[in-house]
Scaffold this motif. Structure first.
Motif, PDB file in Angstrom:
ATOM      1  N   GLY A  25       0.777  -1.229   0.000  1.00  0.00           N
ATOM      2  CA  GLY A  25       0.000   0.000   0.000  1.00  0.00           C
ATOM      3  C   GLY A  25       0.806   1.276   0.000  1.00  0.00           C
ATOM      4  O   GLY A  25       0.230   2.364   0.054  1.00  0.00           O
ATOM      5  N   ILE A  26       2.130   1.182  -0.036  1.00  0.00           N
ATOM      6  CA  ILE A  26       2.987   2.372  -0.008  1.00  0.00           C
ATOM      7  C   ILE A  26       3.828   2.399  -1.272  1.00  0.00           C
ATOM      8  O   ILE A  26       4.516   1.425  -1.601  1.00  0.00           O
ATOM      9  CB  ILE A  26       3.888   2.390   1.234  1.00  0.00           C
ATOM     10  N   GLU A  27       3.771   3.491  -1.977  1.00  0.00           N
ATOM     11  CA  GLU A  27       4.573   3.683  -3.172  1.00  0.00           C
ATOM     12  C   GLU A  27       5.235   5.050  -3.115  1.00  0.00           C
ATOM     13  O   GLU A  27       4.572   6.075  -2.992  1.00  0.00           O
ATOM     14  CB  GLU A  27       3.702   3.573  -4.433  1.00  0.00           C
ATOM     15  N   GLY A  28       6.538   5.060  -3.169  1.00  0.00           N
ATOM     16  CA  GLY A  28       7.282   6.300  -3.136  1.00  0.00           C
ATOM     17  C   GLY A  28       7.541   6.805  -1.730  1.00  0.00           C
ATOM     18  O   GLY A  28       6.936   6.348  -0.756  1.00  0.00           O
ATOM     19  N   HIS A  29       8.478   7.737  -1.608  1.00  0.00           N
ATOM     20  CA  HIS A  29       8.864   8.344  -0.325  1.00  0.00           C
ATOM     21  C   HIS A  29       9.274   7.285   0.698  1.00  0.00           C
ATOM     22  O   HIS A  29       8.984   7.413   1.881  1.00  0.00           O
ATOM     23  CB  HIS A  29       7.732   9.201   0.240  1.00  0.00           C
ATOM     24  N   ASP A  30       9.920   6.219   0.231  1.00  0.00           N
ATOM     25  CA  ASP A  30      10.269   5.101   1.107  1.00  0.00           C
ATOM     26  C   ASP A  30      11.753   4.742   1.000  1.00  0.00           C
ATOM     27  O   ASP A  30      12.133   3.583   1.088  1.00  0.00           O
ATOM     28  CB  ASP A  30       9.409   3.872   0.792  1.00  0.00           C
ATOM     29  N   MET A  31      12.585   5.768   0.838  1.00  0.00           N
ATOM     30  CA  MET A  31      14.016   5.537   0.715  1.00  0.00           C
ATOM     31  C   MET A  31      14.782   6.278   1.816  1.00  0.00           C
ATOM     32  O   MET A  31      14.262   7.201   2.448  1.00  0.00           O
ATOM     33  CB  MET A  31      14.517   5.999  -0.660  1.00  0.00           C
ATOM     34  N   ALA A  32      16.010   5.838   2.024  1.00  0.00           N
ATOM     35  CA  ALA A  32      16.897   6.486   2.990  1.00  0.00           C
ATOM     36  C   ALA A  32      18.315   6.448   2.441  1.00  0.00           C
ATOM     37  O   ALA A  32      18.718   5.475   1.794  1.00  0.00           O
ATOM     38  CB  ALA A  32      16.833   5.791   4.344  1.00  0.00           C
ATOM     39  N   GLY A  33      19.034   7.509   2.684  1.00  0.00           N
ATOM     40  CA  GLY A  33      20.417   7.570   2.233  1.00  0.00           C
ATOM     41  C   GLY A  33      21.266   8.366   3.202  1.00  0.00           C
ATOM     42  O   GLY A  33      20.767   9.226   3.936  1.00  0.00           O
ATOM     43  N   ASP A  52      19.263  11.516   4.748  1.00  0.00           N
ATOM     44  CA  ASP A  52      17.907  11.804   4.269  1.00  0.00           C
ATOM     45  C   ASP A  52      17.063  10.545   4.450  1.00  0.00           C
ATOM     46  O   ASP A  52      17.350   9.507   3.856  1.00  0.00           O
ATOM     47  CB  ASP A  52      17.942  12.222   2.794  1.00  0.00           C
ATOM     48  N   ILE A  53      16.044  10.641   5.313  1.00  0.00           N
ATOM     49  CA  ILE A  53      15.124   9.518   5.551  1.00  0.00           C
ATOM     50  C   ILE A  53      13.725   9.986   5.180  1.00  0.00           C
ATOM     51  O   ILE A  53      13.186  10.895   5.813  1.00  0.00           O
ATOM     52  CB  ILE A  53      15.166   9.049   7.016  1.00  0.00           C
ATOM     53  N   GLN A  54      13.144   9.395   4.167  1.00  0.00           N
ATOM     54  CA  GLN A  54      11.851   9.847   3.674  1.00  0.00           C
ATOM     55  C   GLN A  54      10.706   9.420   4.584  1.00  0.00           C
ATOM     56  O   GLN A  54      10.873   8.574   5.472  1.00  0.00           O
ATOM     57  CB  GLN A  54      11.645   9.351   2.245  1.00  0.00           C
ATOM     58  N   ALA A  59      11.707   0.812   8.473  1.00  0.00           N
ATOM     59  CA  ALA A  59      12.849  -0.028   8.875  1.00  0.00           C
ATOM     60  C   ALA A  59      12.385  -1.127   9.818  1.00  0.00           C
ATOM     61  O   ALA A  59      12.663  -1.108  11.017  1.00  0.00           O
ATOM     62  CB  ALA A  59      13.925   0.822   9.529  1.00  0.00           C
ATOM     63  N   GLU A  60      11.694  -2.123   9.287  1.00  0.00           N
ATOM     64  CA  GLU A  60      11.156  -3.188  10.137  1.00  0.00           C
ATOM     65  C   GLU A  60      12.247  -4.092  10.695  1.00  0.00           C
ATOM     66  O   GLU A  60      12.047  -4.742  11.722  1.00  0.00           O
ATOM     67  CB  GLU A  60      10.152  -4.025   9.347  1.00  0.00           C
ATOM     68  N   MET A  61      13.402  -4.150  10.063  1.00  0.00           N
ATOM     69  CA  MET A  61      14.485  -5.011  10.531  1.00  0.00           C
ATOM     70  C   MET A  61      15.581  -4.225  11.231  1.00  0.00           C
ATOM     71  O   MET A  61      16.666  -4.725  11.473  1.00  0.00           O
ATOM     72  CB  MET A  61      15.079  -5.800   9.358  1.00  0.00           C
ATOM     73  N   GLY A  62      15.298  -2.986  11.585  1.00  0.00           N
ATOM     74  CA  GLY A  62      16.294  -2.179  12.272  1.00  0.00           C
ATOM     75  C   GLY A  62      15.620  -1.101  13.089  1.00  0.00           C
ATOM     76  O   GLY A  62      14.419  -1.134  13.334  1.00  0.00           O
ATOM     77  N   VAL A  67      11.589   9.399  11.119  1.00  0.00           N
ATOM     78  CA  VAL A  67      11.521   9.467   9.659  1.00  0.00           C
ATOM     79  C   VAL A  67      11.161  10.896   9.255  1.00  0.00           C
ATOM     80  O   VAL A  67      10.928  11.753  10.108  1.00  0.00           O
ATOM     81  CB  VAL A  67      10.502   8.455   9.100  1.00  0.00           C
ATOM     82  N   ASP A  68      11.125  11.134   7.956  1.00  0.00           N
ATOM     83  CA  ASP A  68      10.830  12.462   7.404  1.00  0.00           C
ATOM     84  C   ASP A  68      11.810  13.507   7.938  1.00  0.00           C
ATOM     85  O   ASP A  68      11.426  14.546   8.464  1.00  0.00           O
ATOM     86  CB  ASP A  68       9.382  12.871   7.722  1.00  0.00           C
ATOM     87  N   ILE A  69      13.103  13.211   7.790  1.00  0.00           N
ATOM     88  CA  ILE A  69      14.123  14.158   8.253  1.00  0.00           C
ATOM     89  C   ILE A  69      15.241  14.269   7.221  1.00  0.00           C
ATOM     90  O   ILE A  69      15.504  13.351   6.439  1.00  0.00           O
ATOM     91  CB  ILE A  69      14.746  13.747   9.609  1.00  0.00           C
ATOM     92  N   ARG A  70      15.879  15.423   7.257  1.00  0.00           N
ATOM     93  CA  ARG A  70      17.114  15.665   6.523  1.00  0.00           C
ATOM     94  C   ARG A  70      18.107  16.248   7.515  1.00  0.00           C
ATOM     95  O   ARG A  70      17.855  17.308   8.089  1.00  0.00           O
ATOM     96  CB  ARG A  70      16.873  16.627   5.360  1.00  0.00           C
ATOM     97  N   THR A  71      19.201  15.526   7.732  1.00  0.00           N
ATOM     98  CA  THR A  71      20.169  15.912   8.754  1.00  0.00           C
ATOM     99  C   THR A  71      21.487  16.307   8.106  1.00  0.00           C
ATOM    100  O   THR A  71      22.048  15.542   7.320  1.00  0.00           O
ATOM    101  CB  THR A  71      20.414  14.760   9.745  1.00  0.00           C
TER     102      THR A  71
END
Length: 302
Positions: A25-33, A52-54, A59-62, A67-71
Motif C-alpha cells: 500500500g505504499i509507493e514512493g517516499h520510502d528511501m533512505a540515504g 535523508d530519511i523519507q 525499517a522493520e528489521m532495524g 523518519v521524514d528528516i534531513r540531517t
C-alpha cells in the motif's frame, strides 16, 4: 540496500548508505540515504555528513530515531601539542547539526564548542557549551510535569575530569547545567573503578538529575550502575551489569558469557531480569521480566 566504507589517500574516510523499503500500500517516499566524509590530520580534523530519511521509509528489521528528516552535520577540530610543562595535548572542536523535515520545517539544531586538556600523567579535563533548539510536536512527561508542544531553545554548559585509566584505581566526575524545555536541568555524575586483579574489573557509576520546570515540582532522579568484568582466558569473558533507578523503582540485571571459540567466531549467552522494587509489602520486590538470548557467529573465511 547497499552500503560502503572507503578509505582514501590523505587520511580520508567515506561512509555511504542507500536503502529502500517495500511495504504493502505504499509507493514512493520510502528511501533512505546517508553520506559522511571524515578527514584526520596531525593537527586538524574535519568532517561532514548528510542523512535523508523519507516519510514512508519502514525499517522493520532495524531501528531509526525518526523518519521524514534531513540531517546535515559539520565538525572541525584542532589538536596541538604545546610545549607546556606537564601538558601532552590540547583539543578544541566545533560541531553543528541541523535537522529539518521535507517541508523545510526546522526540527532540531545543535551548535557545540568544546575544549579539553590532557596531561602527561593521563589525567584530562574538558569544558563545553552547547546551544540547542528542539521542536516538540506532542507533550511528554518529566516526573509529575508535562512539557507542552512547541519550539524550545536552551544552552547547556558541561565539564568533566578524569584520572589515569591505566591505574588500578581510577575515576572521574562530570557536571552539566543549563536550560531544559523552558526550565533548568542540572546533572552530576561520578565514577570509580577498581582493577582488583589483572583479569577482574569493577566499574561503578552514579548519576543525579535535577530538573525544574515552570509551574511544577522539582524532579530529581538518581541512577546507580555497577559492572563487573572477568576474563577467564583470552577467549572467554564473563560480565555482569546491575542498574538501579530510584524514580522508577526498578532494578535490572544483565549477565553475559562471551566465548571466542575460534578466530572471528563468537558465542554470546545473555540473560536479563528486572524487578519492581517500589511495591508495598507483601507484593514487592516483584520480577518485571526475564529474557535469555543466544547468539552464534561463524566466520567462513579463515
Amino acid at each position: 540496500g547497499i552500503d560502503g566504507v572507503f578509505t582514501l589517500p590523505n587520511n580520508v574516510r567515506v561512509v555511504s548508505l542507500l536503502a529502500k523499503t517495500f511495504s504493502p500500500g505504499i509507493e514512493g517516499h520510502d528511501m533512505a540515504g546517508a553520506l559522511s566524509v571524515d578527514w584526520t590530520g596531525d593537527l586538524f580534523r574535519a568532517n561532514g555528513s548528510y542523512t535523508d530519511i523519507q516519510e514512508d521509509f519502514n525499517a522493520e528489521m532495524g531501528f531509526i530515531r525518526r523518519v521524514d528528516i534531513r540531517t546535515t552535520g559539520l565538525g572541525a577540530g584542532w589538536t596541538p601539542r604545546p610545549d607546556w610543562p606537564g601538558v601532552r595535548q590540547l583539543s578544541m572542536s566545533a560541531n553543528f547539526e541541523h535537522i529539518d523535515n521535507h517541508q523545510g520545517t526546522l526540527q532540531s539544531r545543535e551548535r557545540e564548542l568544546s575544549f579539553s586538556l590532557q596531561r602527561d600523567d593521563e589525567t584530562a579535563v574538558r569544558l563545553g557549551v552547547s546551544d540547542e533548539y528542539d521542536l516538540l510536536t506532542s507533550p511528554f512527561k518529566v516526573g509529575l510535569n508535562t512539557v507542552a508542544p512547541g519550539g524550545y531553545s536552551f544552552t547547556t554548559f558541561s565539564t568533566n575530569f578524569g584520572t589515569d585509566e591505566t591505574r588500578r584505581v581510577y575515576g572521574g566526575v562530570d557536571m552539566d547545567f543549563g536550560g531544559y524545555y523552558g526550565g533548568n536541568k542540572r546533572t552530576l555524575g561520578a565514577n570509580l573503578n577498581f582493577l582488583a586483579l589483572e583479569t577482574l574489573l569493577f566499574e561503578n557509576d552514579y548519576t543525579r538529575n535535577r530538573i525544574t520546570l515552570p509551574n511544577g515540582p522539582t524532579y530529581v532522579t538518581n541512577t546507580l550502575n555497577t559492572r563487573v568484568t572477568y576474563s577467564v582466558s583470552p577467549t572467554l569473558f564473563l560480565k555482569a551489569f546491575v542498574q538501579y533507578n530510584d524514580d522508577r523503582r526498578l532494578t535490572n540485571l544483565n549477565l553475559l558469557l562471551w566465548s571466542v571459540y575460534r578466530p572471528g567466531s563468537d558465542l554470546y549467552i545473555v540473560y536479563n531480569q528486572g524487578w519492581e522494587t517500589g511495591l508495598p509489602e507483601p507484593y514487592g520486590p516483584r520480577v518485571r521480566g526475564r529474557s535469555l538470548a543466544i547468539k552464534f557467529t561463524y566466520w567462513l573465511s579463515q
